[in-house]
Enzyme design. Sequence first.
Site, short mmCIF file in Angstrom:
data_model
loop_
_atom_site.label_atom_id
_atom_site.label_comp_id
_atom_site.label_asym_id
_atom_site.label_seq_id
_atom_site.Cartn_x
_atom_site.Cartn_y
_atom_site.Cartn_z
N SER A 152 5.31 -7.39 -18.54
CA SER A 152 4.50 -8.60 -18.47
C SER A 152 3.51 -8.59 -19.63
CB SER A 152 3.77 -8.62 -17.12
OG SER A 152 2.90 -9.72 -17.04
N LYS A 163 8.21 -10.97 -19.99
CA LYS A 163 7.56 -12.07 -19.25
C LYS A 163 6.28 -12.42 -19.98
CE LYS A 163 4.74 -11.99 -15.02
NZ LYS A 163 4.77 -11.69 -13.57
N LYS A 175 2.74 -14.53 -20.06
CA LYS A 175 1.75 -15.28 -19.31
C LYS A 175 1.50 -16.57 -20.07
CE LYS A 175 0.71 -12.41 -15.96
NZ LYS A 175 0.83 -12.79 -14.54
N ASP A 232 5.03 -16.88 -16.68
CA ASP A 232 4.22 -16.85 -15.45
C ASP A 232 2.91 -17.59 -15.70
OD1 ASP A 232 2.91 -16.32 -13.11
OD2 ASP A 232 2.88 -14.13 -13.34
N GLU A 265 7.36 -18.82 -13.26
CA GLU A 265 6.72 -18.25 -12.08
C GLU A 265 5.42 -18.99 -11.76
OE1 GLU A 265 6.16 -14.08 -12.74
OE2 GLU A 265 4.95 -13.77 -10.94
N ASP A 270 5.34 -16.79 -6.64
CA ASP A 270 4.65 -15.51 -6.49
C ASP A 270 3.52 -15.74 -5.47
OD1 ASP A 270 2.93 -13.33 -6.75
OD2 ASP A 270 2.75 -13.41 -8.92
N LYS A 319 6.02 -9.05 -3.91
CA LYS A 319 4.97 -8.05 -4.11
C LYS A 319 4.54 -7.55 -2.74
CE LYS A 319 2.81 -9.93 -8.29
NZ LYS A 319 1.74 -10.86 -8.74
N GLY A 362 4.49 -6.91 -10.01
CA GLY A 362 3.59 -5.78 -10.25
C GLY A 362 2.15 -6.23 -10.16
O1 SMG Z 1 1.96 -4.62 -13.04
O2 SMG Z 1 3.14 -5.22 -14.76
C1 SMG Z 1 2.28 -5.43 -13.92
C2 SMG Z 1 1.56 -6.76 -13.94
C3 SMG Z 1 2.50 -7.87 -13.76
O3 SMG Z 1 1.89 -10.02 -14.52
C4 SMG Z 1 1.81 -9.21 -13.64
N1 SMG Z 1 1.15 -9.44 -12.50
O4 SMG Z 1 0.99 -12.77 -11.33
O5 SMG Z 1 2.64 -11.49 -11.53
C5 SMG Z 1 1.43 -11.69 -11.66
C6 SMG Z 1 0.47 -10.68 -12.23
C7 SMG Z 1 -0.66 -10.42 -11.29
C8 SMG Z 1 -1.64 -9.41 -11.73
S1 SMG Z 1 -2.46 -9.84 -13.15
C9 SMG Z 1 -3.93 -8.98 -13.23
MG MG Z 2 2.88 -13.75 -11.07
#
Ligand code: SMG
Ligand code: MG
Length: 371
Positions: free
Chosen positions: A136, A162, A164, A190, A215, A240, A264, A292
Site C-alpha cells: 500500500s 495499491k 492511496k 484506495d 477500494e 473496506d 480486516k 492491513g
Molecule cells: O498494513 O499495509 C498496511 C496498510 C494498508 O492501506 C492500508 N490500510 O484503508 O486499507 C486501508 C488502510 C488503513 C490504515 S491506514 C493508516
Molecule cells: Mg482501505
Amino acid sequence: MMQLQQLELRRIALDLVTPFRTSFGTEQLRDILLLHVTTDQGEGWGECVAMAEPAYSAEFVDAAVIVLRDHFWPTLTAGGPITAEEVTERLARYSGHPMSKAALESAVLDAQLRAAGTGLHTYFGGDRDRIPSGVSVGIFDTLDELLAQVQGYVDDGYARIKLKIEPGWDLEPVRLVRELIGPDMGLQVDANTAYDRTDGEHLARLDEYDLLLIEQPLPEEDILGHARLAEAIETPVCLDESIVSLQTAADAIELGAAEIINIKPGRVGGYLEARRIHDLCVDRGVPVWCGGMVETGIGRAANAALAALPGFTLPGDISASSRFYRRDIVTQPITVDDGHVRVPDGPGMGFELDHEFLDSITTWSTTLNAS
Ligand code: SMG
Ligand code: MG
C-alpha cells in the site's frame, strides 16, 4: 476451556520508516496497544489495530484501553473458564469497538492454540504455505516522490501496488504509475471514503487504467451510493470501512455494493468473524483479500494465516515488516521473497516476540487481574 488469569495492556511506540499519508491523515509514529493474556494453560498475545486518532474508524487507542480495562475484561472473566470461540458471544451486549474485541479474542486464541501445540494456519485449514504480497503506497507531495517509491517496491518484488487516492490525487498518479509498472502488474486504488455520490463520472475515468479494484470510494454508511457507482464504472468496487460484520457483508453483496471485499479482522471484530465473511464470500462468488492496518509482526503473522484460505484470490496488504518498520517486535519479521510472504507455521499466531526490543519501546502498561 481456559481460566483467564491476567491481562496486561501494553502500549508501544514505533517509528515508521516513512510517513504514511492517506485521505484521512498522516501516520508517522505508531502508538500500538498490545494485549498479553495469562491463563492457567499458558500465555497469548494480541494486537489492537486501532490508530491513535479516530479517523480511519471511530476507534482509537485511548478508547481501546478504557473499554478493554473497564468493560470487556471484567465481563469476560466474570463468566468463568472460556474458549476463544466464546469470546465474542460473551461480549455481545457491548456495541461497537470491534478492534478491541478482536484484540482480546486474538490474545485468547493465541493462548489456546499455543496450549494445544497448533498454529492458526492449521486451525483455519488454509491450503497454501505462501501468499502473494501487495504493498500500500501513500499520498506524496510530488509525483516524482511517488514514482520513486513505487519503483522501490517494484524492485522489492511486490506482486501488486495499491495507491492511496483522494480528490486532486487520482487520475494523474494512477496514469503515471500504470505507465511505470507496465500493463501486467496488478494495480488498485484506495480512497478511504474521500469521494461522494457526485464523483461517479470522474471516477469512471479510472476505468482505462485496468485497475483490479477501487477500494471504499464513498463514506462508510453509503451502501446505496457504492451500489450505484458499481453500476456506473467498470473498475470493480471493493468495500473496506463499510464491512463491519458478516451481516453488513451479506447485505452489501446482495445490494450490489461490494463486488470485492477487503477483510480486516480488527474491523469486523475478530479472526473468527473474518473467517465467516470469507466463507460467505466464497459461497457468493465474491473475491476477497486481506487488508492491513500497519501491524507489527503479531498481526502480520495472523493475517498471513487467514489469507492462506482459498477465497483470498487477490494479493493482500500483507507486505514485509520493513515496508513500515526498521525493526519489528518479533524475532522473525515477515519478509517478501519473489513477491510472496511465507505463511507462519509456528504455534499460536505463529510469531515469537523479541522481548528485549519490545520492552525498550514500551511507553505504558497496566496489569489487570481476573474479576
Ligand atoms: O498494513 O499495509 C498496511 C496498510 C494498508 O492501506 C492500508 N490500510 O484503508 O486499507 C486501508 C488502510 C488503513 C490504515 S491506514 C493508516
Ligand atoms: Mg482501505
